[in-house]
Scaffold this motif. Structure first.
Motif, PDB file in Angstrom:
ATOM      1  N   TYR A  43      27.126  27.798  41.386  1.00  0.00           N
ATOM      2  CA  TYR A  43      26.420  27.893  42.649  1.00  0.00           C
ATOM      3  C   TYR A  43      27.187  27.091  43.758  1.00  0.00           C
ATOM      4  N   GLN A  44      27.708  26.293  43.606  1.00  0.00           N
ATOM      5  CA  GLN A  44      28.745  25.356  44.500  1.00  0.00           C
ATOM      6  C   GLN A  44      29.544  24.554  43.839  1.00  0.00           C
ATOM      7  N   ALA A  45      30.536  23.821  44.420  1.00  0.00           N
ATOM      8  CA  ALA A  45      31.435  22.805  43.856  1.00  0.00           C
ATOM      9  C   ALA A  45      30.497  21.884  42.877  1.00  0.00           C
ATOM     10  N   ASP A  46      30.907  21.622  41.676  1.00  0.00           N
ATOM     11  CA  ASP A  46      30.176  20.624  40.774  1.00  0.00           C
ATOM     12  C   ASP A  46      28.780  20.991  40.498  1.00  0.00           C
ATOM     13  N   GLU A  47      28.509  22.380  40.616  1.00  0.00           N
ATOM     14  CA  GLU A  47      27.056  22.770  39.940  1.00  0.00           C
ATOM     15  C   GLU A  47      27.317  24.213  39.050  1.00  0.00           C
ATOM     16  N   ASP A  48      27.269  23.795  37.924  1.00  0.00           N
ATOM     17  CA  ASP A  48      27.603  24.883  37.035  1.00  0.00           C
ATOM     18  C   ASP A  48      26.195  25.648  36.917  1.00  0.00           C
ATOM     19  N   LYS A  49      26.436  26.748  36.483  1.00  0.00           N
ATOM     20  CA  LYS A  49      25.250  27.888  35.835  1.00  0.00           C
ATOM     21  C   LYS A  49      25.300  27.958  34.386  1.00  0.00           C
ATOM     22  N   VAL A  50      24.094  27.302  33.920  1.00  0.00           N
ATOM     23  CA  VAL A  50      23.834  27.208  32.570  1.00  0.00           C
ATOM     24  C   VAL A  50      23.261  28.417  32.018  1.00  0.00           C
ATOM     25  N   ILE A  51      23.628  29.508  31.096  1.00  0.00           N
ATOM     26  CA  ILE A  51      22.936  30.350  30.510  1.00  0.00           C
ATOM     27  C   ILE A  51      22.285  30.148  29.141  1.00  0.00           C
ATOM     28  N   PHE A  52      21.082  30.424  28.894  1.00  0.00           N
ATOM     29  CA  PHE A  52      20.418  30.255  27.874  1.00  0.00           C
ATOM     30  C   PHE A  52      20.036  31.618  27.094  1.00  0.00           C
ATOM     31  N   ARG A  53      19.936  31.924  25.847  1.00  0.00           N
ATOM     32  CA  ARG A  53      19.700  33.060  25.306  1.00  0.00           C
ATOM     33  C   ARG A  53      18.700  33.002  24.166  1.00  0.00           C
ATOM     34  N   LYS A  54      17.828  33.972  24.208  1.00  0.00           N
ATOM     35  CA  LYS A  54      17.019  34.186  23.017  1.00  0.00           C
ATOM     36  C   LYS A  54      16.920  35.429  22.366  1.00  0.00           C
ATOM     37  N   ALA A  55      17.241  35.807  21.029  1.00  0.00           N
ATOM     38  CA  ALA A  55      16.900  37.191  20.645  1.00  0.00           C
ATOM     39  C   ALA A  55      15.563  37.242  20.446  1.00  0.00           C
ATOM     40  N   LEU A  56      15.059  38.431  20.667  1.00  0.00           N
ATOM     41  CA  LEU A  56      13.670  38.860  20.786  1.00  0.00           C
ATOM     42  C   LEU A  56      13.343  39.360  19.393  1.00  0.00           C
ATOM     43  N   VAL A  57      12.167  38.870  18.587  1.00  0.00           N
ATOM     44  CA  VAL A  57      12.051  39.312  17.376  1.00  0.00           C
ATOM     45  C   VAL A  57      11.021  40.779  17.629  1.00  0.00           C
ATOM     46  N   PRO A  58      11.601  41.756  16.682  1.00  0.00           N
ATOM     47  CA  PRO A  58      10.732  43.176  17.073  1.00  0.00           C
ATOM     48  C   PRO A  58       9.291  42.916  16.687  1.00  0.00           C
ATOM     49  N   ALA A  59       8.603  43.600  17.314  1.00  0.00           N
ATOM     50  CA  ALA A  59       7.346  43.698  17.058  1.00  0.00           C
ATOM     51  C   ALA A  59       6.662  44.505  15.833  1.00  0.00           C
ATOM     52  N   SER A  98      20.665  25.708  36.792  1.00  0.00           N
ATOM     53  CA  SER A  98      21.708  24.854  37.227  1.00  0.00           C
ATOM     54  C   SER A  98      21.924  23.838  36.003  1.00  0.00           C
ATOM     55  N   GLY A  99      23.120  23.326  36.239  1.00  0.00           N
ATOM     56  CA  GLY A  99      23.530  22.310  35.081  1.00  0.00           C
ATOM     57  C   GLY A  99      23.334  20.995  35.895  1.00  0.00           C
ATOM     58  N   LEU A 100      22.836  20.629  37.042  1.00  0.00           N
ATOM     59  CA  LEU A 100      22.811  19.618  37.927  1.00  0.00           C
ATOM     60  C   LEU A 100      21.863  18.686  36.820  1.00  0.00           C
ATOM     61  N   PRO A 101      22.095  17.306  36.830  1.00  0.00           N
ATOM     62  CA  PRO A 101      21.106  16.417  36.072  1.00  0.00           C
ATOM     63  C   PRO A 101      19.782  16.425  36.588  1.00  0.00           C
ATOM     64  N   ASP A 102      19.412  16.926  37.886  1.00  0.00           N
ATOM     65  CA  ASP A 102      18.001  17.190  38.245  1.00  0.00           C
ATOM     66  C   ASP A 102      17.329  18.355  37.266  1.00  0.00           C
ATOM     67  N   PHE A 103      18.053  19.241  36.660  1.00  0.00           N
ATOM     68  CA  PHE A 103      17.518  20.186  36.099  1.00  0.00           C
ATOM     69  C   PHE A 103      17.615  19.989  34.586  1.00  0.00           C
ATOM     70  N   GLU A 104      17.751  18.691  34.077  1.00  0.00           N
ATOM     71  CA  GLU A 104      17.667  18.412  32.537  1.00  0.00           C
ATOM     72  C   GLU A 104      16.271  18.937  32.106  1.00  0.00           C
ATOM     73  N   ARG A 105      15.308  18.608  32.763  1.00  0.00           N
ATOM     74  CA  ARG A 105      14.004  18.894  32.368  1.00  0.00           C
ATOM     75  C   ARG A 105      13.832  20.469  32.268  1.00  0.00           C
ATOM     76  N   THR A 106      14.269  21.169  33.015  1.00  0.00           N
ATOM     77  CA  THR A 106      14.278  22.587  32.757  1.00  0.00           C
ATOM     78  C   THR A 106      15.079  22.969  31.711  1.00  0.00           C
ATOM     79  N   ARG A 107      16.248  22.460  31.492  1.00  0.00           N
ATOM     80  CA  ARG A 107      17.020  22.905  30.417  1.00  0.00           C
ATOM     81  C   ARG A 107      16.383  22.508  29.165  1.00  0.00           C
ATOM     82  N   ALA A 108      15.660  21.255  29.046  1.00  0.00           N
ATOM     83  CA  ALA A 108      14.930  21.139  27.718  1.00  0.00           C
ATOM     84  C   ALA A 108      13.700  21.837  27.539  1.00  0.00           C
ATOM     85  N   PHE A 109      13.173  22.307  28.572  1.00  0.00           N
ATOM     86  CA  PHE A 109      11.976  23.294  28.447  1.00  0.00           C
ATOM     87  C   PHE A 109      12.489  24.489  27.770  1.00  0.00           C
TER      88      PHE A 109
END
Length: 167
Positions: free
Chosen positions: A151-167, A124-135
């Motif tokens: 998710y609802q009015a005024d609640e964005d979905k924030v998408i994070f991405r990480k490229a995986l390093v081949p083993a 979520s993009g809500l301020p309450d989820f800043e700790r989650t986004r920081a993680f």
């Protein structure tokens, strides 16, 4: 499925292992303690995995007193090597001990061994989820996108991405 030995994260005495049907009650308690979503949804989320009918995986951190963290991830449909982390939660009494980061690294390592390319995380993009986004940022994830009012009015979905390093 590739066998990966269980790991012991350095900041606690827990062991990361696959979830079992016997863990459901404890996993629901973790979800309830975090207020993420109704824990009754967990039965349906994990049904295919627990029945052996799905190619997705669920892992949890476990200590001497039982499960204290859970993660659920699955392949993203219609992609090649892209996975989505649908759930990661650490019981509030055990947060800040490195358990969530250890669980996330474990998942990344498993996927990299399999030759997978990307791991996505949505929150979520809500301020309450800043700790989650920081993680996620601390764990090396970059914000890839944002869908306004998802998710609802005024609640964005924030998408994070990480490229995986081949083993």
């Amino acid at each position: 499925m590739i066998a990966v030995k269980q790991t012991r994260p350095s900041h606690h005495s827990g062991t990361i292992r696959p979830a079992t049907p016997d863990d459901l009650t404890a996993l629901k308690a973790i979800i309830d303690a975090n207020g993420l979503f109704p824990s009754g949804m967990l039965d349906e989320m994990m049904a295919g995995y627990l029945n052996g009918d799905a190619g997705d995986d669920a892992w949890l951190a476990d200590d001497d007193n039982g499960p204290v963290a859970v993660a659920y991830y699955a392949p993203e449909r219609m992609t090649a090597g892209t996975w989505n982390l649908y759930l990661i939660a650490v019981h509030p009494d055990c947060q800040g001990q490195g358990r969530g980061a250890a669980l996330l690294r474990h998942i990344e390592r498993i996927l990299a061994i399999r030759g997978e390319r990307l791991l996505l995380v949505e929150t979520s993009g809500l301020p309450d989820f800043e700790r989650t986004r920081a993680f996620y940022r601390k764990c090396g994830y970059e914000e890839e996108g944002r869908i306004r009012d998802f998710y609802q009015a005024d609640e964005d979905k924030v998408i994070f991405r990480k490229a995986l390093v081949p083993a």
